[in-house]
Motif scaffolding. Structure first.
Motif, PDB file in Angstrom:
ATOM      1  N   VAL A 207      50.266 -14.314 -11.133  1.00 36.53           N
ATOM      2  CA  VAL A 207      50.520 -14.116 -12.566  1.00 36.53           C
ATOM      3  C   VAL A 207      51.623 -13.093 -12.774  1.00 36.53           C
ATOM      4  N   LEU A 208      51.564 -11.984 -12.035  1.00 41.95           N
ATOM      5  CA  LEU A 208      52.596 -10.950 -12.188  1.00 41.95           C
ATOM      6  C   LEU A 208      53.965 -11.476 -11.758  1.00 41.95           C
ATOM      7  N   THR A 209      53.995 -12.264 -10.676  1.00 44.21           N
ATOM      8  CA  THR A 209      55.264 -12.838 -10.225  1.00 44.21           C
ATOM      9  C   THR A 209      55.831 -13.791 -11.257  1.00 44.21           C
ATOM     10  N   GLY A 210      54.965 -14.634 -11.830  1.00 44.81           N
ATOM     11  CA  GLY A 210      55.426 -15.545 -12.866  1.00 44.81           C
ATOM     12  C   GLY A 210      55.933 -14.819 -14.090  1.00 44.81           C
TER      13      GLY A 210
ATOM     14  N   ILE B 137      27.375  -8.044 -10.899  1.00 46.54           N
ATOM     15  CA  ILE B 137      28.293  -8.150  -9.761  1.00 46.54           C
ATOM     16  C   ILE B 137      27.590  -7.768  -8.470  1.00 46.54           C
ATOM     17  N   ARG B 138      26.725  -6.761  -8.532  1.00 43.43           N
ATOM     18  CA  ARG B 138      26.006  -6.350  -7.334  1.00 43.43           C
ATOM     19  C   ARG B 138      24.980  -7.379  -6.899  1.00 43.43           C
ATOM     20  N   GLN B 139      24.315  -8.009  -7.873  1.00 43.46           N
ATOM     21  CA  GLN B 139      23.176  -8.862  -7.565  1.00 43.46           C
ATOM     22  C   GLN B 139      23.548 -10.325  -7.347  1.00 43.46           C
ATOM     23  N   ARG B 140      24.689 -10.779  -7.880  1.00 42.88           N
ATOM     24  CA  ARG B 140      25.023 -12.201  -7.804  1.00 42.88           C
ATOM     25  C   ARG B 140      26.345 -12.366  -7.059  1.00 42.88           C
ATOM     26  N   ILE B 141      26.290 -13.093  -5.970  1.00 39.14           N
ATOM     27  CA  ILE B 141      27.496 -13.328  -5.178  1.00 39.14           C
ATOM     28  C   ILE B 141      28.470 -14.242  -5.921  1.00 39.14           C
ATOM     29  N   GLN B 142      27.956 -15.058  -6.871  1.00 38.54           N
ATOM     30  CA  GLN B 142      28.837 -15.933  -7.633  1.00 38.54           C
ATOM     31  C   GLN B 142      29.860 -15.123  -8.418  1.00 38.54           C
ATOM     32  N   TRP B 143      29.414 -14.029  -9.011  1.00 42.33           N
ATOM     33  CA  TRP B 143      30.346 -13.173  -9.756  1.00 42.33           C
ATOM     34  C   TRP B 143      31.405 -12.599  -8.820  1.00 42.33           C
ATOM     35  N   ARG B 144      30.985 -12.137  -7.655  1.00 46.28           N
ATOM     36  CA  ARG B 144      31.941 -11.538  -6.738  1.00 46.28           C
ATOM     37  C   ARG B 144      32.948 -12.563  -6.238  1.00 46.28           C
ATOM     38  N   LEU B 145      32.485 -13.770  -5.922  1.00 46.78           N
ATOM     39  CA  LEU B 145      33.411 -14.811  -5.485  1.00 46.78           C
ATOM     40  C   LEU B 145      34.430 -15.126  -6.569  1.00 46.78           C
ATOM     41  N   THR B 146      33.957 -15.242  -7.815  1.00 44.03           N
ATOM     42  CA  THR B 146      34.869 -15.529  -8.922  1.00 44.03           C
ATOM     43  C   THR B 146      35.901 -14.422  -9.078  1.00 44.03           C
ATOM     44  N   ILE B 147      35.441 -13.179  -9.000  1.00 41.52           N
ATOM     45  CA  ILE B 147      36.372 -12.049  -9.146  1.00 41.52           C
ATOM     46  C   ILE B 147      37.378 -12.044  -7.995  1.00 41.52           C
ATOM     47  N   TYR B 148      36.927 -12.332  -6.785  1.00 41.83           N
ATOM     48  CA  TYR B 148      37.849 -12.347  -5.647  1.00 41.83           C
ATOM     49  C   TYR B 148      38.938 -13.400  -5.832  1.00 41.83           C
ATOM     50  N   PHE B 149      38.549 -14.592  -6.264  1.00 42.59           N
ATOM     51  CA  PHE B 149      39.547 -15.641  -6.462  1.00 42.59           C
ATOM     52  C   PHE B 149      40.512 -15.295  -7.599  1.00 42.59           C
ATOM     53  N   VAL B 150      39.985 -14.689  -8.650  1.00 43.83           N
ATOM     54  CA  VAL B 150      40.863 -14.287  -9.754  1.00 43.83           C
ATOM     55  C   VAL B 150      41.811 -13.176  -9.310  1.00 43.83           C
TER      56      VAL B 150
ATOM     57  N   ALA C 139      47.261 -21.146 -15.588  1.00 45.32           N
ATOM     58  CA  ALA C 139      45.967 -21.566 -16.130  1.00 45.32           C
ATOM     59  C   ALA C 139      45.283 -22.568 -15.200  1.00 45.32           C
ATOM     60  N   LEU C 140      46.071 -23.496 -14.658  1.00 46.22           N
ATOM     61  CA  LEU C 140      45.514 -24.479 -13.726  1.00 46.22           C
ATOM     62  C   LEU C 140      44.987 -23.787 -12.469  1.00 46.22           C
ATOM     63  N   SER C 141      45.721 -22.781 -11.988  1.00 47.51           N
ATOM     64  CA  SER C 141      45.275 -22.046 -10.797  1.00 47.51           C
ATOM     65  C   SER C 141      43.966 -21.313 -11.057  1.00 47.51           C
ATOM     66  N   ILE C 142      43.842 -20.721 -12.256  1.00 51.88           N
ATOM     67  CA  ILE C 142      42.599 -20.018 -12.603  1.00 51.88           C
ATOM     68  C   ILE C 142      41.435 -20.994 -12.653  1.00 51.88           C
ATOM     69  N   VAL C 143      41.664 -22.151 -13.279  1.00 55.05           N
ATOM     70  CA  VAL C 143      40.602 -23.155 -13.364  1.00 55.05           C
ATOM     71  C   VAL C 143      40.199 -23.618 -11.963  1.00 55.05           C
ATOM     72  N   LEU C 144      41.198 -23.864 -11.122  1.00 55.82           N
ATOM     73  CA  LEU C 144      40.893 -24.290  -9.747  1.00 55.82           C
ATOM     74  C   LEU C 144      40.155 -23.187  -8.982  1.00 55.82           C
ATOM     75  N   ALA C 145      40.532 -21.927  -9.236  1.00 57.26           N
ATOM     76  CA  ALA C 145      39.841 -20.817  -8.576  1.00 57.26           C
ATOM     77  C   ALA C 145      38.380 -20.756  -9.011  1.00 57.26           C
ATOM     78  N   LEU C 146      38.152 -20.941 -10.311  1.00 54.24           N
ATOM     79  CA  LEU C 146      36.772 -20.941 -10.796  1.00 54.24           C
ATOM     80  C   LEU C 146      35.976 -22.102 -10.202  1.00 54.24           C
ATOM     81  N   ILE C 147      36.626 -23.271 -10.121  1.00 50.56           N
ATOM     82  CA  ILE C 147      35.940 -24.432  -9.537  1.00 50.56           C
ATOM     83  C   ILE C 147      35.631 -24.178  -8.064  1.00 50.56           C
TER      84      ILE C 147
ATOM     85  N   ILE D  19      43.041 -12.845  -6.402  1.00 45.08           N
ATOM     86  CA  ILE D  19      44.100 -13.486  -5.619  1.00 45.08           C
ATOM     87  C   ILE D  19      45.207 -13.995  -6.530  1.00 45.08           C
ATOM     88  N   LEU D  20      44.825 -14.410  -7.760  1.00 44.38           N
ATOM     89  CA  LEU D  20      45.805 -14.986  -8.680  1.00 44.38           C
ATOM     90  C   LEU D  20      46.630 -13.916  -9.399  1.00 44.38           C
TER      91      LEU D  20
END
Length: 608
Positions: free
Chosen positions: A29-32, A9-22, A298-306, A24-25
């Protein structure tokens, strides 16, 4: 594992971006999840309320039916004609008694035809021990225990009534329905209830269960739901499915199979109406909404990962590529170039990086060549300063020896001088093996021995592993010259034989293997102040040869030759080369040079 993930997480921004988008979801998820749970609770509450309302209405109808049954049975049990006929009938029925009982049967049949809630009506005549039924006619009660059972029940009833199932055991074990001809739930009460001196005659009314079943089915919400009616003492009356073993078993089975239990009790008679409906059936419609919500999550998570991957490819990946290129430049790989076909800002930055790397490579290459030429010039200058100095001394010695007519010594000296110059030239080579350097050094020492008339002797201690190692020529000769001129020649005890020891060893050090060359003499030595001052000067030359080169200072004694050696060591072997001086006044001096083996093998390519 946790440490590995933290580092990623510290060394790769890809991990941080993925975590940030997740992250957000997570509210989505809690609302649903909360909405789905809340909708299920509301659905369960509304369904329960609606079903309870229907069950209350049904229980009110059943209450009315029971009141009607009680009123009609009271009317029949207090009918004076039937009570008189039962009272005057003899134990052994005569013709006249039979006619009266037949009339009573007809009356009961007429009563039954206008009251559909009853399936049959019967009267038990205690004197004759028989049952007059609208369906079976006259049934004799032959066993005494069966009669006793009925009398006991009547004694406990008073003016009330009780409900009996046809499969209940009475007397010696027979079923109530077999004895009294009942085929459904039966109401039993005494005849002539308001007469305290009444006979033990009984009114037996079987309820029309089909009509009651229709009432129950009308409020059953679904095919999988079960609705059962129980009396106040827990006896099963009717239901939409097979009769349970017991009321408690029915409740336990409903709870174990995750069903919703709804119960309604009769306020007057205490009967209980119990509904068990599977929750999955209640939530069937909400399940569709839940599955849709899960699909959207699930679709939102996939879109977030994409999206995270897309942003990584468009921003983080070029930045990572630039970082790799900069690290390569930092490590000295100046040939690195980055490939990019982008036309945006990152494409421009990549193009500028390639241009910078190319310019840096050319600048460093030019600077390296200039430095190399300067180093070679300094080396040539240093060597040219050594040869005339030695040549003048030798010629001077030849002059004085010729003056004293020592022809043999002169010839030997000239021979060694010839060898010395031949090895010094070495066909233009600046690097010799240790073995060749020792031979060259021996020629010089022999000349000096002849010059000083064997004032000293020399010993060699050469490690066989060091003989073939490369060494810059004339590196040790100034040290030996200092030992002879400034040490042995100025010895305070000229009458004693003096010793010059030359040792070459391969040793281990912190930075790896190194070549150690030591020159020890038993001459005059030097004071501690002089030794320390000279050591500091040599260390300065090793650190900064351009500031502390051979021309620094005006000292032309031992320090000059040693600074010459230190400067050449720094130019040829880098900052890891060391020189040490150990000396005791009037006992001798030892000068040691330490050359790293990792630098020895590159000397051939550094000096042309």
């Amino acid at each position: 594992m946790l440490k590995y993930v933290r580092n990623q997480i510290r060394q790769r921004i890809q991990w941080r971006l993925t975590i940030y988008f997740v992250l957000i979801l997570i509210p989505l998820v809690l609302t649903g999840w909360f909405s789905n749970k809340r909708s299920q609770e509301l659905l369960l509450s509304e369904t329960t309320a609606r079903t309870e309302s229907a069950m209350h209405a049904l229980m009110d109808n059943i209450e009315l039916v029971l009141q009607n049954v009680e009123e009609l049975s009271t009317m029949l049990s207090t009918d004076s004609e039937m009570n008189d006929a039962l009272t005057y009938a003899k134990r052994k029925l005569e013709a006249e008694d039979v006619m009266e009982l037949v009339k009573m049967k007809r009356k009961l049949a007429d009563f039954l035809s206008i009251h559909p809630m009853f399936s049959q009506i019967a009267v038990y005549h205690d004197n004759s021990n028989s049952v007059i039924s609208t369906i079976h006619g006259v049934l004799p009660i032959e066993r005494a225990d069966e009669r006793i059972w009925l009398r006991q029940q009547l004694n406990g009833l008073g003016t009330g009534m009780m409900f009996i199932q046809p499969d209940e055991q009475i007397g010696a074990g027979k079923l109530f329905g077999q004895v009294f001809g009942a085929d459904s739930l039966t109401v039993v009460r005494a005849m002539d209830i308001y007469n305290p001196n009444r006979d033990r005659n009984a009114l037996i009314i079987s309820l029309n269960m089909e009509r009651l079943q229709q009432y129950i089915r009308s409020v059953t919400p679904s095919a999988q739901a079960e609705l059962h009616l129980y009396t106040a003492d827990g006896k099963w009356v009717a239901g939409t499915s097979q009769r349970p073993d017991s009321y408690q078993d029915y409740l336990a089975r409903a709870e174990a199979s995750d069903q919703v239990l709804i119960q309604t009790a009769s306020p007057y008679y205490g009967w209980t109406l119990t509904l068990a409906q599977p929750k999955k059936e209640l939530f069937a419609q909400s399940r569709q909404v839940e599955y849709y919500a899960l699909f959207m999550i699930a679709l939102s998570i996939v879109l977030a990962l994409i999206m995270a991957y897309s942003i990584y490819k468009s921003i983080a990946a070029p930045m990572r590529m630039l970082a790799v290129g900069l690290r390569s430049i930092k490590s000295g790989k100046l040939h690195v170039r980055l490939k990019s076909t982008r036309q945006d800002e990152f494409g421009l930055v990549t193009e500028l990086f390639n241009h910078m790397a190319s310019q840096q490579q050319h600048l460093i290459h030019d600077h390296y060549e200039q430095s190399l030429r300067l180093a070679n010039t300094e080396l040539k200058l240093l060597q040219s300063q050594i040869h005339p100095h030695f040549l003048y001394n030798t010629l001077d010695s030849i002059y004085w020896m010729a003056k004293h007519s020592e022809a043999e010594d002169i010839s030997e000296m000239v021979l060694h001088l010839s060898r010395f110059f031949r090895l010094s030239l070495s066909k233009g080579k600046d690097v010799l093996t240790v073995k060749e350097c020792v031979e060259h050094l021996h020629a010089y020492i022999r000349i000096q021995q002849i010059r000083f008339m064997d004032l000293f002797r020399v010993e060699y201690d050469i490690d066989p592993r060091a003989e073939e190692l490369p060494l810059v020529k004339l590196l040790v000769q100034p040290i030996v010259e200092n030992a002879i001129i400034h040490g042995l020649e100025k010895s305070p005890s000229p009458d004693q034989e003096m010793l010059l020891n030359i040792a070459v060893r391969v040793k281990e050090s912190e930075g790896g293997e190194c070549l150690v060359i030591s020159v020890n003499d038993t001459g005059t030595g030097m004071t501690e102040d002089r030794r320390e001052r000279l050591q500091v000067e040599l260390s300065a030359v090793l650190r900064q040869p351009t500031e502390h080169g051979v021309m620094a200072g005006g000292d032309t004694g031992a320090g000059y030759g040693l600074r010459n050696v230190a400067a050449r060591m720094r130019l040829n072997y880098g900052p890891h080369a060391k020189i040490y001086i150990e000396s005791i006044w009037r006992e001798g001096t030892t000068v040691s040079i330490v050359l790293p083996l990792s630098e020895l093998y590159s000397v051939t390519y550094q000096v042309s």
